[in-house]
Design a protein around this motif. Structure first.
Motif, PDB file in Angstrom:
ATOM      1  N   UNK A  28       0.849  -1.205   0.000  1.00 55.03           N
ATOM      2  CA  UNK A  28       0.000   0.000   0.000  1.00 55.03           C
ATOM      3  C   UNK A  28       0.879   1.248   0.000  1.00 55.03           C
ATOM      4  N   UNK A  29       2.026   1.159  -0.649  1.00 56.33           N
ATOM      5  CA  UNK A  29       3.015   2.228  -0.517  1.00 56.33           C
ATOM      6  C   UNK A  29       2.607   3.542  -1.175  1.00 56.33           C
ATOM      7  N   UNK A  30       1.560   3.544  -2.002  1.00 59.75           N
ATOM      8  CA  UNK A  30       1.117   4.794  -2.633  1.00 59.75           C
ATOM      9  C   UNK A  30      -0.241   5.255  -2.097  1.00 59.75           C
ATOM     10  N   UNK A  31      -0.536   4.858  -0.877  1.00 62.62           N
ATOM     11  CA  UNK A  31      -1.831   5.199  -0.291  1.00 62.62           C
ATOM     12  C   UNK A  31      -2.038   6.707  -0.188  1.00 62.62           C
ATOM     13  N   UNK A  32      -0.939   7.449  -0.043  1.00 64.06           N
ATOM     14  CA  UNK A  32      -1.056   8.900   0.076  1.00 64.06           C
ATOM     15  C   UNK A  32      -1.005   9.611  -1.269  1.00 64.06           C
ATOM     16  N   UNK A  33      -1.010   8.854  -2.364  1.00 69.28           N
ATOM     17  CA  UNK A  33      -0.907   9.455  -3.695  1.00 69.28           C
ATOM     18  C   UNK A  33      -2.244   9.516  -4.435  1.00 69.28           C
ATOM     19  N   UNK A  34      -3.301   9.029  -3.817  1.00 72.13           N
ATOM     20  CA  UNK A  34      -4.618   9.122  -4.440  1.00 72.13           C
ATOM     21  C   UNK A  34      -5.422  10.194  -3.709  1.00 72.13           C
ATOM     22  N   UNK A  35      -6.444  10.748  -4.367  1.00 68.89           N
ATOM     23  CA  UNK A  35      -7.235  11.791  -3.706  1.00 68.89           C
ATOM     24  C   UNK A  35      -7.803  11.309  -2.367  1.00 68.89           C
ATOM     25  N   UNK A  36      -7.785  12.163  -1.375  1.00 68.39           N
ATOM     26  CA  UNK A  36      -8.232  11.818  -0.036  1.00 68.39           C
ATOM     27  C   UNK A  36      -9.692  11.359  -0.058  1.00 68.39           C
ATOM     28  N   UNK A  37      -9.942  10.232   0.562  1.00 61.78           N
ATOM     29  CA  UNK A  37     -11.292   9.696   0.649  1.00 61.78           C
ATOM     30  C   UNK A  37     -11.765   8.961  -0.588  1.00 61.78           C
ATOM     31  N   UNK A  38     -10.907   8.821  -1.607  1.00 62.70           N
ATOM     32  CA  UNK A  38     -11.345   8.219  -2.871  1.00 62.70           C
ATOM     33  C   UNK A  38     -11.304   6.696  -2.858  1.00 62.70           C
ATOM     34  N   UNK A  39     -10.479   6.091  -1.998  1.00 64.47           N
ATOM     35  CA  UNK A  39     -10.379   4.633  -1.958  1.00 64.47           C
ATOM     36  C   UNK A  39     -11.600   4.058  -1.248  1.00 64.47           C
ATOM     37  N   UNK A  40     -12.436   3.357  -2.014  1.00 67.05           N
ATOM     38  CA  UNK A  40     -13.661   2.782  -1.467  1.00 67.05           C
ATOM     39  C   UNK A  40     -13.447   1.355  -0.973  1.00 67.05           C
ATOM     40  N   UNK A  41     -12.504   0.647  -1.594  1.00 64.80           N
ATOM     41  CA  UNK A  41     -12.255  -0.742  -1.197  1.00 64.80           C
ATOM     42  C   UNK A  41     -10.903  -1.180  -1.735  1.00 64.80           C
ATOM     43  N   UNK A  42     -10.254  -2.049  -0.964  1.00 66.42           N
ATOM     44  CA  UNK A  42      -9.029  -2.687  -1.427  1.00 66.42           C
ATOM     45  C   UNK A  42      -8.930  -4.080  -0.839  1.00 66.42           C
ATOM     46  N   UNK A  43      -8.555  -5.043  -1.673  1.00 68.78           N
ATOM     47  CA  UNK A  43      -8.290  -6.421  -1.249  1.00 68.78           C
ATOM     48  C   UNK A  43      -6.875  -6.743  -1.686  1.00 68.78           C
ATOM     49  N   UNK A  44      -5.971  -6.837  -0.683  1.00 68.03           N
ATOM     50  CA  UNK A  44      -4.589  -7.073  -1.057  1.00 68.03           C
ATOM     51  C   UNK A  44      -3.803  -7.825  -0.017  1.00 68.03           C
ATOM     52  N   UNK A  45      -4.496  -8.401   0.962  1.00 66.61           N
ATOM     53  CA  UNK A  45      -3.806  -9.175   1.980  1.00 66.61           C
ATOM     54  C   UNK A  45      -3.827 -10.634   1.586  1.00 66.61           C
ATOM     55  N   UNK A  46      -2.649 -11.203   1.389  1.00 61.35           N
ATOM     56  CA  UNK A  46      -2.562 -12.574   0.914  1.00 61.35           C
ATOM     57  C   UNK A  46      -1.995 -13.471   2.001  1.00 61.35           C
ATOM     58  N   UNK A  47      -2.680 -14.559   2.261  1.00 60.59           N
ATOM     59  CA  UNK A  47      -2.178 -15.549   3.207  1.00 60.59           C
ATOM     60  C   UNK A  47      -1.475 -16.693   2.500  1.00 60.59           C
ATOM     61  N   UNK A  48      -1.517 -16.684   1.182  1.00 60.28           N
ATOM     62  CA  UNK A  48      -0.935 -17.772   0.416  1.00 60.28           C
ATOM     63  C   UNK A  48      -0.523 -17.277  -0.957  1.00 60.28           C
ATOM     64  N   UNK A  49       0.538 -17.858  -1.492  1.00 55.34           N
ATOM     65  CA  UNK A  49       0.979 -17.506  -2.849  1.00 55.34           C
ATOM     66  C   UNK A  49       0.008 -17.992  -3.907  1.00 55.34           C
ATOM     67  N   UNK A  50      -0.964 -18.822  -3.506  1.00 52.91           N
ATOM     68  CA  UNK A  50      -1.946 -19.324  -4.462  1.00 52.91           C
ATOM     69  C   UNK A  50      -3.228 -18.506  -4.452  1.00 52.91           C
ATOM     70  N   UNK A  51      -3.237 -17.379  -3.741  1.00 55.10           N
ATOM     71  CA  UNK A  51      -4.420 -16.517  -3.734  1.00 55.10           C
ATOM     72  C   UNK A  51      -4.535 -15.750  -5.046  1.00 55.10           C
TER      73      UNK A  51
END
Length: 335
Positions: free
Chosen positions: A278-301
């Motif tokens: 999430x290293x560019x979280x501060x590079x998008x307009x404030x409040x614009x991110x409605x959803x993100x799915x990026x946590x992986x528990x497995x390399x097969x996700x």
């Protein structure tokens, strides 16, 4: 001396680009009250045997089940179709090993509308255009093109504008992934495409207007926003009341929407793995991110999404490799 990476022949690009007008005015009639389709990005397996990943195989399986359930009419493939270095030619076995023999469900045998990503340009990108003539379902008539669907029961039209963001923005660095694209290889080809994009959007009379490219406009993840697209594409999407922009490149799922704009930005780049950055979280307009799915528990996700468009609404659903719906968003018609 730095190693060189294969690049597409400019003459070949010009030849293929000169053919796009033949595909610019096709209209596909769809019976019923809805247009249903799938979106997958960054799904292109791996360079070594077996040439597909566990995550990609799992995504292909659940995609097939969902495509049958919703009666999907087609699939959007938003780039990075063949890791790490694209294909060599139109007869490259990777077309079978990474695509034809992985997405085998009967429900996925319908047309795949494909565009190239940066990894595809590390090989022979023109071969992916040429493969349209060899495959019953692969469809990339040119590097950028448009398609219009008509819901015959309601006379609602949906127009897709497929763009080539590598021609527009250049290649991203193969190792230093935090660096932005290097800039267009040919300013003339980029200018031609920009002119085509604006002309196509301006002339559209569709009830729903959707643009699809590989690089994101906005993204909070590893690659982040694409400056060239923020500067030049975003104003066009807003000006011509585009409903959604679908892309990949960052290996996660995102929904971004700016206040005061009709444009919804969907990142669907998890076709064979999930990245937690999430290293560019501060590079998008404030409040614009409605959803993100990026946590992986497995390399097969992995993950993909479905879209259903009717006369009144557009519903975007995201699913993981377990077949679970992880996010849904309903968009109102704005055109």
């Amino acid at each position: 001396m730095a190693a060189t990476t294969p690049r597409p022949c400019v003459v070949s690009i010009l030849f293929f680009l000169s053919t796009f007008l033949a595909f610019a005015n096709s209209v596909v009639d769809v019976s019923g009250n809805s247009l249903n389709f799938l979106v997958i990005g960054d799904w292109g397996g791996m360079s070594d045997e077996p040439y597909y990943t566990v995550g990609q195989s799992k995504v292909a399986s659940v995609m097939g089940e969902k495509a049958e359930k919703i009666d999907s009419q087609f699939t959007l493939a938003v780039g990075d179709n063949f890791y790490e270095d694209g294909v060599k030619d139109v007869d490259d076995p990777r077309f079978n090993e990474t695509f034809e023999e992985v997405f085998t469900a009967p429900s996925l045998q319908k047309r795949w509308y494909a565009i190239c990503g940066n990894h595809d340009y590390n090989g022979n990108a023109s071969a992916q255009v040429a493969y349209t003539q060899k495959s019953a379902r692969w469809y990339m008539p040119s590097f950028y093109y448009t398609e219009i669907f008509n819901l015959s029961s309601s006379n609602i039209t949906i127009q897709f504008v497929f763009i080539d963001t590598v021609i527009l923005c250049g290649l991203s660095h193969p190792k230093l992934r935090h660096l932005p694209p290097s800039g267009p290889q040919s300013s003339d080809l980029a200018d031609d495409q920009w002119a085509w994009i604006e002309s196509t959007l301006q002339q559209s009379t569709a009830d729903w207007l959707i643009v699809s490219g590989h690089y994101p406009v906005w993204s909070v993840a590893e690659h982040g926003p694409t400056d060239e697209l923020v500067k030049n594409l975003r104003p066009l999407l807003i000006k011509y009341n585009v409903t959604a922009y679908f892309c990949g490149h960052d290996h996660d799922i995102q929904h971004i929407k700016e206040d005061g704009s009709s444009v919804n930005y969907f990142v669907s780049g998890a076709g064979h793995l999930i990245d937690s950055s999430t290293e560019h979280e501060d590079k998008v307009p404030k409040g614009s991110l409605k959803y993100r799915y990026g946590t992986s528990s497995s390399s097969s996700d992995g993950a993909y999404n479905t879209v259903t468009i009717t006369a009144q609404s557009m519903v975007v659903n995201f699913f993981n490799v377990k077949g679970e719906m992880i996010y849904t968003s309903t968009l109102d018609k704005t055109r």
